[in-house]
Every structure is written in C-alpha cells, then in structure tokens.
Design a protein around this motif. Structure first.
Motif, short mmCIF file in Angstrom:
data_model
loop_
_atom_site.label_atom_id
_atom_site.label_comp_id
_atom_site.label_asym_id
_atom_site.label_seq_id
_atom_site.Cartn_x
_atom_site.Cartn_y
_atom_site.Cartn_z
N VAL A 27 87.04 -2.17 38.46
CA VAL A 27 86.46 -3.17 39.35
C VAL A 27 85.07 -3.55 38.83
CG1 VAL A 27 87.72 -2.39 41.39
CG2 VAL A 27 85.46 -1.42 40.87
N VAL A 28 84.67 -4.78 39.11
CA VAL A 28 83.33 -5.23 38.75
C VAL A 28 82.40 -4.93 39.91
CG1 VAL A 28 81.90 -7.22 38.18
CG2 VAL A 28 84.17 -7.01 37.17
N LYS A 29 81.41 -4.09 39.69
CA LYS A 29 80.47 -3.69 40.74
C LYS A 29 79.29 -4.65 40.85
CE LYS A 29 79.02 0.42 41.24
NZ LYS A 29 78.41 1.75 40.97
N ALA A 30 78.89 -5.21 39.74
CA ALA A 30 77.72 -6.09 39.75
C ALA A 30 77.78 -7.04 38.56
CB ALA A 30 76.42 -5.28 39.70
N ILE A 31 77.20 -8.22 38.76
CA ILE A 31 77.07 -9.19 37.68
C ILE A 31 75.59 -9.24 37.31
CG2 ILE A 31 77.37 -11.59 36.98
CD1 ILE A 31 79.62 -11.79 39.04
N LEU A 32 75.29 -9.04 36.05
CA LEU A 32 73.91 -8.97 35.58
C LEU A 32 73.40 -10.33 35.11
CD1 LEU A 32 74.28 -5.69 33.48
CD2 LEU A 32 73.57 -5.92 35.88
N GLY A 33 72.10 -10.53 35.24
CA GLY A 33 71.49 -11.75 34.72
C GLY A 33 70.84 -12.63 35.76
N GLU A 34 70.86 -12.22 37.02
CA GLU A 34 70.29 -13.06 38.08
C GLU A 34 68.81 -13.37 37.80
OE1 GLU A 34 69.92 -13.22 42.97
OE2 GLU A 34 70.78 -11.45 41.98
N ASP A 35 68.10 -12.39 37.27
CA ASP A 35 66.68 -12.61 36.97
C ASP A 35 66.46 -13.58 35.82
OD1 ASP A 35 67.89 -10.74 35.32
OD2 ASP A 35 66.01 -9.75 34.83
N MET A 36 67.46 -13.72 34.96
CA MET A 36 67.38 -14.63 33.82
C MET A 36 67.90 -16.03 34.16
SD MET A 36 66.13 -12.70 31.39
CE MET A 36 66.54 -13.55 29.88
N VAL A 94 78.09 -7.32 32.97
CA VAL A 94 78.62 -6.79 34.23
C VAL A 94 78.53 -5.27 34.22
CG1 VAL A 94 80.22 -8.71 34.63
CG2 VAL A 94 80.98 -6.69 33.32
N ILE A 95 78.51 -4.72 35.42
CA ILE A 95 78.66 -3.27 35.59
C ILE A 95 80.02 -3.04 36.21
CG2 ILE A 95 77.81 -1.19 36.73
CD1 ILE A 95 75.04 -2.42 36.75
N THR A 128 88.39 7.47 37.26
CA THR A 128 87.39 8.42 36.77
C THR A 128 86.05 8.31 37.50
OG1 THR A 128 86.53 6.90 35.09
CG2 THR A 128 88.44 8.25 34.48
N LYS A 129 85.89 7.21 38.26
CA LYS A 129 84.64 6.92 38.98
C LYS A 129 83.47 6.67 38.02
CE LYS A 129 87.03 7.81 42.64
NZ LYS A 129 87.57 6.68 43.45
N LYS A 130 83.75 6.46 36.76
CA LYS A 130 82.70 6.25 35.76
C LYS A 130 82.27 4.79 35.73
CE LYS A 130 81.74 6.67 30.81
NZ LYS A 130 82.28 7.04 29.47
N ASP A 131 80.95 4.56 35.67
CA ASP A 131 80.41 3.21 35.56
C ASP A 131 80.16 2.87 34.09
OD1 ASP A 131 80.44 3.07 38.27
OD2 ASP A 131 78.26 3.17 38.55
N SER A 132 80.30 1.58 33.78
CA SER A 132 80.03 1.11 32.42
C SER A 132 79.28 -0.22 32.50
CB SER A 132 81.34 0.91 31.64
OG SER A 132 82.07 2.11 31.54
N THR A 133 78.37 -0.44 31.57
CA THR A 133 77.66 -1.71 31.48
C THR A 133 78.15 -2.45 30.24
OG1 THR A 133 75.68 -0.81 32.54
CG2 THR A 133 75.41 -2.83 31.27
N ILE A 134 78.60 -3.69 30.45
CA ILE A 134 79.21 -4.46 29.36
C ILE A 134 78.47 -5.78 29.22
CG2 ILE A 134 81.35 -5.52 28.51
CD1 ILE A 134 82.84 -3.52 30.35
N ALA A 135 78.05 -6.12 28.02
CA ALA A 135 77.37 -7.39 27.75
C ALA A 135 78.40 -8.52 27.71
CB ALA A 135 76.60 -7.32 26.44
#
Length: 330
Positions: free
Chosen positions: A222-231, A237-238, A244-251
């Motif tokens: 699942v996508v937890k967050a979309i990054l870049g709002e400040d830009m 995305v996170i 596994t409950k593991k989070d990942s950050t993907i450009a």
C-alpha cells in the motif's frame, strides 16, 4: 423549425445568456457511454433530447486507451473515438449537446428544475441521470495538493508528460493494468502497487503486464504517503508491505491512481433512493428511480458489471423507459 429553436435554446444556455426557457421533454445528464446511448435512442424517438455533458474529458471512457472487447471493433477502439462516434449518431437524429455543468436539481416539482453553475435554470419533463463516477483517490494528506502536479488518474492525458521517467500505478483492476501498459510506452519504468496477494484484473491483461519488462508488480503493498508536497511536485512515495509491515521509500516522478470510482450522485441525496455506497437505486429490470420521470443509467447505478458494453445497454434501457413515460403523460 422546432429543431432550429432547440438548437438556439441549447446554444444560448451554453453561453449563459438565457434567463428563461420552455420545458424540455427530456434532459440527459452525462456524456459518457450511458448518456450518449440514451441520447441516441431518445433522439430516434423524436424527443430531441438536450444532453448536459459537463466536462466530457473528465469521463471514464476517454481515459481508456484501447477497448478490445466492444462488439463490432475487432481491432479495438479508443474510448475517445467510440464516444465521438456515438455522439455523431445522436446528433444525426436531433440530440443537442451542451458542455455546461448542473449544480442543483429540484425533483420536488414538475417539470423538474435544473440549475447551472452560472445560475441559469432549465426545466424538463423527464431526466436521465448518467453522471458516471469520479476517481476514488487514496485519501492521503499530500495527495490533494499534488493532483495535477504528478498525481493523476488519467494516463492517456498525463502519461506523455513523463517520457523517460519512473512512475507508479496504484490499483489492481482492469483499468490499473491498462494504465500501466500505456505508461510503459512512455516511461522508463512503471511500478504497480496492489494491496492484495493476487491481482483481480482480467487474466489477459495480467499476462501483458507481467510480460512487459518495463512494468514491475509489487503485491501486498500500500502507498502510505506521496512525497514532494514541499517541492510542488511528486518526488516519490512511501510504501508499506502489509505482510512484513516494512516501509520503503521509492523515488518516483508521478503517481497514477486507479483505486476505483465514486458515483457522482451527491446532488440527488435526499431526493432519490440512494444506497449506502452512494448508488442510485433503480426498479429492476427498468431504469426507473424512486422519483417518477427520473431514470438512471451507467455507473451511478448499483450494477454488478461495469463495462462499456453494459453502460451502453443501460443507456438504451433508460431511453426506452423515458419514451414510455412521456407517452403515458401525453
């Protein structure tokens, strides 16, 4: 002469210069496959329906790159082209089209009153509601701010902006597969995120997705967050793996959402019977709603099947129901 007058009335309404109009026989709300087909059959019955399209480019069908299972087109046809062809047929028989937006409908009086975004009003003896559905967004805090800046629900319109970029599609149904396949034609890589362990899309679409070297499928994600709002634009995305409950950050450069649709029925709440999921209830096997003279077709009804062919069929049924209704009034 009557047809000429209706053309003038429809044109003036679209321009926002009409302060009063005579009652129409039939108004169709929506310019998707259900609304277009309803207008075609109603026009053939000499009702000269007025079709309020709204923004036809925001409809679901125009976002379909290639419809391969619509009867009569063995080579496939785009949603935009199919819409144009049905509209041309309807116009041939006398249907009038207006790209205005209805913001309020009063079903407590007869004829019914429709109010447009510019304040103008229109009256009609009957209405076919075919307003379709809008994208069901993910509901993330940053999502709304980034719509149009890397967040989209329409790969046909926005995909060409990401040539050579890395994007993702969120969803697992047929439309998600279609968006991923189209985006693969433009982008460097497409990552498909789906929360389930298996994709629910049609098998032939899954086969194409899995065999495309540019598409990576990430299940149980699942996508937890979309990054870049400040830009001011999407930078990544996170995600979270639900097992596994593991989070990942993907450009990433863009997020294309294919998370289902929400029926456009808000203006009818309190006036028509609507179920707990927001769909207008019809009296099967007809298109009649809880209000006499009002009919519903397409994706705003709680149908089990949501294909272009079924939307077209429901539009045909609605038109025939409206014709019968108007004949009884005469």
């Amino acid at each position: 002469m009557l047809l000429f007058l209706k053309v003038v009335v429809a044109t003036l309404l679209c321009l926002g210069n009409l302060s009063a109009v005579e009652s129409e026989k039939l108004v169709v709300l929506g310019g998707g496959p259900a609304g277009l087909t309803a207008s075609l059959f109603a026009a053939q019955a000499h009702l000269n329906p007025l079709v309020i399209e709204g923004n036809a480019q925001e409809g679901q069908i125009v976002a379909v790159y290639d419809i391969e299972n619509y009867p009569g087109f063995p080579e496939g046809i785009s949603g935009e082209e199919l819409s144009r062809k049905i509209k041309e047929q309807a116009e041939k028989f006398g249907a009038q089209f207006c790209p205005n937006h209805v913001v309020k409908v009063d079903l407590t009086q007869s004829p019914f009153k429709l109010t447009f975004q510019d304040g103008e009003e229109l009256y009609s003896e009957s209405i076919i509601i075919a307003t379709g559905a809008a994208p069901r967004w993910l509901g993330l805090e940053s999502e709304k701010a980034l719509i149009g800046h890397g967040v989209s629900a329409n790969a046909i319109a926005d995909g060409p902006d990401y040539i050579g970029k890395c994007v993702c599609v969120v969803g697992g149904g047929d439309s998600a597969m279609e968006q991923a396949l189209l985006l693969a034609e433009y982008t460097e890589q497409v990552t498909l995120f789906y929360r389930g362990a298996e994709l629910p899309a049609a098998k032939y679409l899954q086969e194409r997705v899995y065999s495309n070297s540019k598409i990576k499928v990430s299940l149980n994600t699942v996508v937890k967050a979309i990054l870049g709002e400040d830009m001011g634009y999407v930078t990544g995305v996170i995600t979270k793996n639900v097992k596994t409950k593991k989070d990942s950050t993907i450009a990433l450069d863009a997020v294309f959402v294919s998370n289902g649709r929400k029926p456009n029925t808000d203006m009818f709440i309190g006036q028509l019977e609507i179920n707990d999921k927001g769909y207008i209830v019809t009296k099967e096997p007809t298109s009649r709603t809880s209000c006499e003279g009002v009919f519903a077709a397409g994706d705003i009804t709680p149908t089990m099947y949501r294909k272009v062919a079924t939307a077209v069929a429901s539009g045909c049924i609605a038109a025939m129901d409206a014709v019968k209704y108007l004949q009884t009034r005469e």
